[in-house]
Design a protein around this motif. Structure first.
Motif, PDB file in Angstrom:
ATOM      1  N   GLN A 317       0.845  -1.150   0.071  1.00  0.00           N
ATOM      2  CA  GLN A 317       0.198   0.010  -0.221  1.00  0.00           C
ATOM      3  C   GLN A 317       0.893   1.197   0.251  1.00  0.00           C
ATOM      4  OE1 GLN A 317      -1.625  -1.712   3.457  1.00  0.00           O
ATOM      5  NE2 GLN A 317      -1.469   0.022   4.654  1.00  0.00           N
TER       6      GLN A 317
ATOM      7  N   PHE B  20      -6.628   2.677   4.736  1.00  0.00           N
ATOM      8  CA  PHE B  20      -5.445   3.455   4.290  1.00  0.00           C
ATOM      9  C   PHE B  20      -5.110   4.728   4.721  1.00  0.00           C
ATOM     10  CE2 PHE B  20      -6.827   0.701   0.574  1.00  0.00           C
ATOM     11  CZ  PHE B  20      -5.811  -0.311   0.651  1.00  0.00           C
ATOM     12  N   LEU B  22      -3.746   8.078   4.162  1.00  0.00           N
ATOM     13  CA  LEU B  22      -3.622   8.815   3.016  1.00  0.00           C
ATOM     14  C   LEU B  22      -2.405  10.061   3.425  1.00  0.00           C
ATOM     15  CD1 LEU B  22      -7.007   9.260   1.369  1.00  0.00           C
ATOM     16  CD2 LEU B  22      -5.234   7.646   0.572  1.00  0.00           C
ATOM     17  N   PHE B  47      -8.545   6.460   5.468  1.00  0.00           N
ATOM     18  CA  PHE B  47      -9.667   6.050   4.528  1.00  0.00           C
ATOM     19  C   PHE B  47      -9.886   4.421   4.813  1.00  0.00           C
ATOM     20  CE2 PHE B  47     -10.830   4.426   0.509  1.00  0.00           C
ATOM     21  CZ  PHE B  47     -11.899   4.986   0.193  1.00  0.00           C
ATOM     22  N   ALA B  49     -11.256   1.501   3.312  1.00  0.00           N
ATOM     23  CA  ALA B  49     -11.546   0.659   2.057  1.00  0.00           C
ATOM     24  C   ALA B  49     -12.565  -0.511   2.090  1.00  0.00           C
ATOM     25  CB  ALA B  49     -10.429   0.315   1.171  1.00  0.00           C
ATOM     26  N   ARG B  68     -19.558  -1.117  -7.335  1.00  0.00           N
ATOM     27  CA  ARG B  68     -19.027   0.031  -8.274  1.00  0.00           C
ATOM     28  C   ARG B  68     -17.506   0.424  -8.082  1.00  0.00           C
ATOM     29  NH1 ARG B  68     -22.754   4.159  -8.812  1.00  0.00           N
ATOM     30  NH2 ARG B  68     -21.263   4.675 -10.205  1.00  0.00           N
ATOM     31  N   ASN B  69     -17.029   1.353  -8.766  1.00  0.00           N
ATOM     32  CA  ASN B  69     -15.459   1.581  -8.800  1.00  0.00           C
ATOM     33  C   ASN B  69     -15.003   2.079  -7.277  1.00  0.00           C
ATOM     34  OD1 ASN B  69     -15.967   2.805 -12.218  1.00  0.00           O
ATOM     35  ND2 ASN B  69     -14.708   1.149 -11.449  1.00  0.00           N
ATOM     36  N   GLY B  70     -13.933   1.754  -6.850  1.00  0.00           N
ATOM     37  CA  GLY B  70     -13.646   2.148  -5.557  1.00  0.00           C
ATOM     38  C   GLY B  70     -14.404   1.425  -4.527  1.00  0.00           C
ATOM     39  N   SER B  71     -15.215   0.453  -4.703  1.00  0.00           N
ATOM     40  CA  SER B  71     -15.824   0.029  -3.520  1.00  0.00           C
ATOM     41  C   SER B  71     -15.065  -1.259  -2.672  1.00  0.00           C
ATOM     42  CB  SER B  71     -17.154  -0.766  -4.017  1.00  0.00           C
ATOM     43  OG  SER B  71     -16.813  -1.799  -5.001  1.00  0.00           O
ATOM     44  N   GLY B  72     -13.854  -1.498  -3.267  1.00  0.00           N
ATOM     45  CA  GLY B  72     -13.100  -2.200  -2.552  1.00  0.00           C
ATOM     46  C   GLY B  72     -12.861  -3.601  -2.961  1.00  0.00           C
ATOM     47  N   LYS B  73     -13.161  -4.072  -4.027  1.00  0.00           N
ATOM     48  CA  LYS B  73     -13.292  -5.465  -4.562  1.00  0.00           C
ATOM     49  C   LYS B  73     -11.702  -5.572  -4.708  1.00  0.00           C
ATOM     50  CE  LYS B  73     -15.305  -4.048  -8.446  1.00  0.00           C
ATOM     51  NZ  LYS B  73     -15.423  -2.816  -8.118  1.00  0.00           N
ATOM     52  N   SER B  74     -10.752  -4.996  -5.415  1.00  0.00           N
ATOM     53  CA  SER B  74      -9.526  -5.388  -5.796  1.00  0.00           C
ATOM     54  C   SER B  74      -8.663  -5.346  -4.207  1.00  0.00           C
ATOM     55  CB  SER B  74      -8.983  -4.329  -6.454  1.00  0.00           C
ATOM     56  OG  SER B  74      -9.463  -4.190  -7.813  1.00  0.00           O
ATOM     57  N   THR B  75      -9.170  -4.287  -3.319  1.00  0.00           N
ATOM     58  CA  THR B  75      -8.476  -4.450  -2.044  1.00  0.00           C
ATOM     59  C   THR B  75      -8.698  -5.805  -1.477  1.00  0.00           C
ATOM     60  OG1 THR B  75      -8.741  -1.973  -2.059  1.00  0.00           O
ATOM     61  CG2 THR B  75      -8.176  -3.314   0.142  1.00  0.00           C
ATOM     62  N   MET B  84      -1.607  -7.616   0.803  1.00  0.00           N
ATOM     63  CA  MET B  84      -1.616  -6.673   1.980  1.00  0.00           C
ATOM     64  C   MET B  84      -2.130  -7.395   3.225  1.00  0.00           C
ATOM     65  SD  MET B  84      -3.518  -3.703   0.334  1.00  0.00           S
ATOM     66  CE  MET B  84      -3.142  -2.778  -1.214  1.00  0.00           C
ATOM     67  N   GLU B 180     -11.134  -8.511 -13.338  1.00  0.00           N
ATOM     68  CA  GLU B 180     -11.249  -7.861 -14.669  1.00  0.00           C
ATOM     69  C   GLU B 180     -10.492  -8.417 -15.683  1.00  0.00           C
ATOM     70  OE1 GLU B 180     -13.342  -5.314 -14.647  1.00  0.00           O
ATOM     71  OE2 GLU B 180     -13.102  -4.435 -12.628  1.00  0.00           O
ATOM     72  N   HIS B 212     -17.244  -6.096 -13.858  1.00  0.00           N
ATOM     73  CA  HIS B 212     -18.368  -5.377 -14.050  1.00  0.00           C
ATOM     74  C   HIS B 212     -19.214  -5.758 -15.252  1.00  0.00           C
ATOM     75  CE1 HIS B 212     -16.680  -2.366 -11.230  1.00  0.00           C
ATOM     76  NE2 HIS B 212     -15.474  -2.228 -12.011  1.00  0.00           N
TER      77      HIS B 212
END
Ligand code: ATP
Ligand code: MG
Lengths: 319, 251
Positions: A317, B20, B22, B47, B49, B68-75, B84, B180, B212
């Motif tokens: 990260q 996270f 920032l 933040f 996630a 949606r984009n940024g909803s935390g799927k990849s995380t 991580m 993806e 998606h």
């Protein structure tokens, strides 16, 4: 082991009242029957550190190969550079210090003396410096795929080793020309000295490689350390000059507890001493110093592993 | 309601959160000044996630992770693969994990396709023997035989992805994470990839698919998990998950 056939029924688990904030939680502890099989459940990303590197030797080999190939890509002389650079470096030191400053007269076969120290420092500088940059340099991998990240610093040390070998060969030619008659013990000491150096470089590389992910300033700190290190060991001068200046009090001990100083001395003993008439003095407490150096290196490696583990979970990260 | 068979589980995620930090600055001067003024908090912001996500996936199960984009799927996939660490809660997996996540990550432009197959195979956890054994199949799958001894920097981006993808789908993990995939290659190749993923599912691998493309995932999986701003808002039949997303998209 039960092999389930097809997708299992999902969702719609009962007992939802147990965790109101998790309407869809599947982990329903009350309904879990303990089974011996749970033993192999593991938290992802918590490997065995350096031990994992050992288990993934094949990958390590490929990473070293990749590193070398990338480094010499598009260069006509390729690996030959790892002969040319130390040769030039040696030439400069030899003429300036040996000839102009007349160290040649003060030290028997000074050329061999000088070069055996230089190759130790070169290996250390390259291994430590590259290990420090190895995590940030491999950011694409670190960010996206889980690997034992210790692989990268370890690979840096191995890459430096492949550059160390040609230098040793050049040194050996010099030794043979000046009449080298080492004993078995001197040869073994040389190998041991190298191992201490590698362990020390890796330990420091793990510490600074991890810190460098969070603050890139650390790679500059390492450059500074390396700049000082070359002069803080008897590479171009002799240890007697240091003792004469510092006396044999605590400062002298501090000087001698530096693993680099000891490895340089060991290399002198292996490569240079057997080319002289044997009248040059070696520090009398040498075995003690070497033991301390070995101990310091191992402790540094241990600390390195701990620091690295501590930061490991944050690498992806932060990059 | 039957007892859950523990030895069928592959992934267990229990009340996991991921925050996270920032950082607004890394300049030493500001850090020191704000630190001395006791305004350390201004230097960074938290933040979240992922918040309190719990999920269990079993052997032979394929689930879709939607949102949606940024909803935390990849995380979430990164937490499962171990890239991580989670900040709260626990994650446990049984067996080895591999992913179709940024498939080209392990590729080096200066190495040839052949060398990259070996390097990437090893990165994804294949043994030397296994790579040798799969080598021809990987090359055949990627359909770039003629270029296999060319450095990959001379590949077109599609060729590059094909090769990377071919290596990834020939690893043999117990848990497969797919993020993806449809961004890969031309249409015939996409079909081939989907077929391969279907094959993996039928072999009983545990699959977590992020996409998606709602039509595609609903053909693939029976179970859908929906994330919304880091919270899990649905875990159940895929049709409901898709309907939920479509409803939300409309407002
Ligand atoms: N390393 C990081 N540092 C700070 N914030 C991050 C980091 N990685 C992800 N985030 C944030 O976490 C949130 C979730 O990101 P994530 O990549 O998981 O979304 P996603 O669901 O995969 O979205 P998409 O559909 O666009 O792929 C985003 O708001 C992103 O900005
Ligand atoms: Mg994503």
């Amino acid at each position: 082991m039960v092999v389930s056939s097809g997708p299992r029924q999902t969702g719609g688990h009962g007992d939802r009242g147990a965790s109101p904030s998790h309407p869809t939680a599947h982990l329903d502890k009350a309904n879990i029957t303990p089974m011996s099989d749970t033993a192999i459940f593991q938290a992802p990303g918590t490997g065995g550190g350096l031990l994992d590197v050992f288990h993934r030797r094949y990958l390590l080999r490929l990473l070293v190969h990749k590193e070398l190939k990338a480094r010499y890509h598009g260069s006509v002389l390729g690996m030959l550079w790892s002969y040319i650079k130390p040769a030039v470096q040696f030439g400069v030191f030899y003429f300036v210090i040996g000839v102009f400053f007349k160290m040649n007269n003060a030290v028997d076969s000074y050329a061999v003396y000088l070069f055996s120290g230089i190759i130790a420092m070169n290996f250390f500088s390259e291994a430590f410096g590259n290990a420090t940059r190895s995590i940030t340099g491999n950011w694409a991998l670190v960010k996206k795929i889980y690997l034992p990240r210790e692989l990268f610093p370890v690979a840096s040390v191995f890459v430096s080793f492949t550059h160390f070998i040609p230098q040793v060969l050049v040194l050996l030619v010099g030794c043979l020309v000046t009449g080298w008659h080492p004993t078995v013990w001197q040869l073994l000491a040389g190998v041991g000295g190298f191992l201490v150096l590698a362990v020390f470089a890796l330990g420091l590389g793990l510490i600074f490689g991890a810190l460098n992910v969070v603050f890139r300033d650390f790679e500059n700190v390492v450059d500074l350390i390396l700049m000082v290190a070359t002069w803080a060991s008897p590479v171009i001068y002799t240890w007697t000059a240091v003792r004469d200046a510092l006396g044999d009090g605590p400062l002298w001990w501090l000087y001698q507890c530096n693993p680099l100083t000891n490895v340089v001395e060991i290399f002198h003993w292996t490569f240079w001493y057997p080319t002289t008439d044997g009248r040059a003095p070696m520090p009398t407490q040498m075995p003690t110093f070497v033991a301390i150096a070995a101990g310091v290196s191992v402790v540094v490696l241990g600390i390195g592993q701990l620091v690295f583990r501590r930061f490991d979970g944050r690498f992806a990260q932060e990059l | 309601m039957g007892q859950r068979q523990l030895d069928q589980d592959r992934i267990r995620i229990d009340r996991v959160s991921k925050h996270f930090t920032l950082r607004h600055t890394r300049a030493v001067k500001e850090i020191v000044v704000k630190g001395l003024q006791g305004r350390r908090k201004e230097l960074s912001e938290q933040f979240t996630a992922l918040r309190d996500v719990s999920l269990t996936v079993g052997e032979g199960e394929a689930i879709a992770l939607l949102g949606r984009n940024g909803s935390g799927k990849s995380t979430l996939l990164k937490l499962i693969s171990g890239v991580m660490g989670a900040d709260e809660g626990s994650i446990a997996v049984r067996g080895n994990v591999a992913g179709l996540i940024d498939v080209g990550a392990g590729f080096h432009p200066d190495l040839t396709g052949r060398e990259n197959i070996f390097l990437n195979g090893a990165i994804l956890g294949m043994s030397e023997a296994k790579i040798h054994q799969e080598f021809d199949r990987i090359v055949a799958f990627s359909e770039i035989e003629e270029f296999i001894d060319t450095e990959v920097k001379f590949y077109s981006s599609g060729m590059f992805l094909r090769l990377a993808f071919a290596v990834a789908v020939h690893t043999d993990p117990d848990i497969f994470l797919v993020d993806e995939i449809l961004a890969v290659g031309d249409e015939p190749f996409q079909h081939k990839c989907l077929d391969r993923i279907r094959e993996l599912r039928d072999e009983g691998k545990c699959l977590v698919i992020v996409s998606h493309d709602l039509d595609m995932v609903s053909r693939f999986t029976d179970r859908g998990v929906v994330l919304d701003k880091g919270r899990m808002v649905h875990d159940g039949p895929i049709d409901e998950a898709v309907a939920l997303l479509r409803r939300r998209a409309e407002g």
